[in-house]
Scaffold this motif. Structure first.
Motif, PDB file in Angstrom:
ATOM      1  N   UNK A  90       0.844  -1.202   0.000  1.00  0.00           N
ATOM      2  CA  UNK A  90       0.000   0.000   0.000  1.00  0.00           C
ATOM      3  C   UNK A  90       0.878   1.251   0.000  1.00  0.00           C
ATOM      4  N   UNK A  91       1.937   1.214   0.828  1.00  0.00           N
ATOM      5  CA  UNK A  91       2.868   2.347   0.905  1.00  0.00           C
ATOM      6  C   UNK A  91       3.595   2.544  -0.421  1.00  0.00           C
ATOM      7  N   UNK A  92       3.968   1.416  -1.055  1.00  0.00           N
ATOM      8  CA  UNK A  92       4.660   1.503  -2.345  1.00  0.00           C
ATOM      9  C   UNK A  92       3.759   2.156  -3.396  1.00  0.00           C
ATOM     10  N   UNK A  93       2.492   1.728  -3.472  1.00  0.00           N
ATOM     11  CA  UNK A  93       1.563   2.307  -4.451  1.00  0.00           C
ATOM     12  C   UNK A  93       1.332   3.786  -4.147  1.00  0.00           C
ATOM     13  N   UNK A  94       1.312   4.134  -2.854  1.00  0.00           N
ATOM     14  CA  UNK A  94       1.171   5.536  -2.471  1.00  0.00           C
ATOM     15  C   UNK A  94       2.360   6.358  -2.978  1.00  0.00           C
ATOM     16  N   UNK A  95       3.537   5.727  -2.921  1.00  0.00           N
ATOM     17  CA  UNK A  95       4.752   6.377  -3.445  1.00  0.00           C
ATOM     18  C   UNK A  95       4.628   6.609  -4.955  1.00  0.00           C
ATOM     19  N   UNK A  96       4.070   5.629  -5.675  1.00  0.00           N
ATOM     20  CA  UNK A  96       3.882   5.783  -7.124  1.00  0.00           C
ATOM     21  C   UNK A  96       2.909   6.926  -7.405  1.00  0.00           C
TER      22      UNK A  96
END
Length: 538
Positions: A90-96
């Motif tokens: 979830x954090x990774x997608x938020x970064x994207x």
């Protein structure tokens, strides 16, 4: 795409599909605004799913702390681990998303909605394509999705949830992309406005949360899964018999029986295999196996969590069987609970006719005898004499050993003591059988049949028992009709000797064949001497 269970989630998914379809036709301000609304809706749903998943994990941890199910601690650890996997993704997608927003100009104040912010480059289709397609960020995202899905699948498989894999919403669906000759990355992000790309990324986060919920719910269901939850209580009465002689004692056990309509039981009848055992108290042991521990198992109807047997009673009946319950922890395995019971019938007011002049028993055979005492079940009746042995219920066989007069003695346990009765029988040896050469037992025999015969047999079609007699040897005498030499020979088996075979070849109509001595072994151990003669005819 998997179909979500919650109505809110279903509505948002439908709006998302409609908007992505309209996007291919036109990029108007209204559509861009709609994407903004859907993005907010999906974000709110993600928050709700996070709270729901946290509650499931808390419940699992509570079960682990209770310590009743030894697997609960391991499930709790797996639940915490999968939450971390989802949170990292979830954090990774938020970064994207943040990278995309910044790359397209960041956020500015929404003039039409005071106090709210909007994407500066919400309608920009070039920069999202450059960042996500040309700079491979979408490809990296695809790899992350596949990695996280693998983790979800592993946990479902570990906890017997293979059937839930198809319900995982987080996946790479490339069918529509291939239909348009595009890659997954191009299908989702090529020439897509910034606001649509951000909404797609939020939807991917939602898919992850929804998939996490599927996994957590299944793992929670596995705690206490091996326990049978009884949902019906019934008063039961069992008695050794419902037929009692006047003045005798009647006994019964009264108790509460618990059953479960939810338990998917099957009931089978058959005969026990060697897998069925009893403990030191004579109680059947529970069996865990993939195979039914019965020979020739027959399924019984089940209703209300109970097997139902209904048949017309006839003679004595004994049942053996098992109750089968699927093992919720080990797919393909079952728990079997053996049982056995039976019944026997009796006739009321039936006349008994006994041929007193024919009470004969024969030596060397099993003489069937039926013994019953009106008013008493067969387990209360015992018999002795004449070598008698019980087969089942009222059925016995007598095996007397010496000719003469003998008795069968019957004793019945009345509850107050015993009563006895005896019946007298004449014991006889089995009558002599008839010797046969082919189909002839004397008189005449056709020459063609005689030349085909290779042995002498013995039988007695008139006797009440079907007995296999054994010819152990015989003597044969050949007397030609035209005054030739009389020839004789002896065989020590039932078969013709080589000289006898030569006689068969030379024999002609009118010749006489005599078997002055035929030795036959009888079932009673004796050997009888028989004879046979006939004239050959054309």
């Amino acid at each position: 795409m998997s179909i979500p269970k919650e109505p809110r989630q279903l509505m948002i998914n439908l709006m998302y599909l409609v908007l992505t379809a309209l996007l291919a036709l036109n990029v108007s301000a209204e559509i861009l605004q709609a994407f903004t609304l859907v993005n907010k809706g999906i974000g709110n749903t993600n928050t709700i799913l996070s709270e729901k998943n946290n509650q499931i994990v808390t419940g699992i941890q509570g079960k682990a702390d209770e310590g009743e199910d030894p697997r609960a601690k391991e499930i709790s650890a797996d639940a915490a681990n999968i939450q971390k996997v989802t949170a990292d993704f979830y954090t990774y997608v938020e970064y994207v998303k943040d990278s995309l927003i910044n790359y397209t100009g960041g956020l500015i104040e929404d003039k039409h909605h005071k106090g709210e912010m909007k994407l500066k480059g919400e309608s920009d289709t070039e920069r999202p394509t450059t960042l996500l397609i040309n700079k491979k960020m979408a490809s990296e995202l695809k790899g992350k999705i596949e990695e996280v899905r693998i983790e979800y699948v592993k946990l479902l498989q570990k906890w017997n949830g293979e059937g839930k894999v198809s319900q995982l919403t987080l996946n790479i669906d490339e069918e529509q992309a291939k239909a348009r000759h595009l890659s997954w990355e191009e299908f989702n992000f090529y020439k897509v406005p910034t606001v649509a790309a951000v909404t797609i990324l939020t939807k991917i986060q939602n898919d992850a949360k929804s998939a996490e919920s599927t996994v957590l719910e299944h793992m929670a269901s596995q705690i206490d899964a091996a326990k049978i939850k009884f949902d019906r209580m019934t008063a039961m009465v069992t008695a050794p018999t419902s037929y009692v002689k006047r003045g005798n004692e009647y006994t019964a056990d009264i108790f509460i029986a618990a059953s479960s309509e939810q338990a998917q039981i099957d009931v089978y009848l058959g005969s026990f295999t060697s897998a069925v055992e009893k403990d030191e108290f004579g109680v059947f042991k529970e069996i865990e196996s993939a195979d039914i521990p019965l020979n020739n198992p027959q399924k019984v109807d089940v209703a209300g969590g109970m097997g139902k047997i209904k048949e017309i009673a006839s003679s004595t009946r004994q049942f053996q069987g098992v109750i089968s319950l699927p093992d919720p922890i080990k797919p393909g395995m079952f728990k079997f609970y053996p049982f056995e019971f039976g019944y026997e019938t009796f006739e009321v007011g039936e006349a008994v006719v006994s041929p007193t002049a024919m009470n004969v028993l024969y030596i060397g055979v099993d003489n069937p005898v039926k013994i019953s005492v009106p008013g008493y079940t067969s387990d209360k009746v015992n018999a002795s004499g004449c070598g008698i042995q019980k087969v089942k219920g009222e059925e016995y066989v007598a095996r007397p050993s010496a000719p003469g007069i003998d008795k069968i003695n019957v004793t019945v346990n009345t509850g107050d003591g015993t009563k006895s009765h005896s019946a007298e029988f004449r014991v006889r040896r089995i009558p002599d059988p008839y010797p046969y050469c082919g189909t002839s037992k004397g008189g005449t025999m056709r020459i063609g049949e005689f030349k085909q015969v290779n042995s002498i047999t013995a039988k007695n079609p008139d006797f009440v028992f079907d007995i296999n007699y054994s010819v152990s040897g015989f003597e044969m005498v050949y007397a030609p009709a035209r005054g030739g030499n009389v020839v004789s020979d002896v065989s020590n088996t039932k078969n013709f000797s080589s000289l006898m075979d030569d006689i068969k070849k030379k024999a002609k109509p009118g010749d006489t064949i005599v078997f002055p001595r035929i030795s036959v072994k009888m079932p009673d151990g004796t050997t009888r001497q028989l004879s046979l003669s006939f004239k050959l005819i054309g």
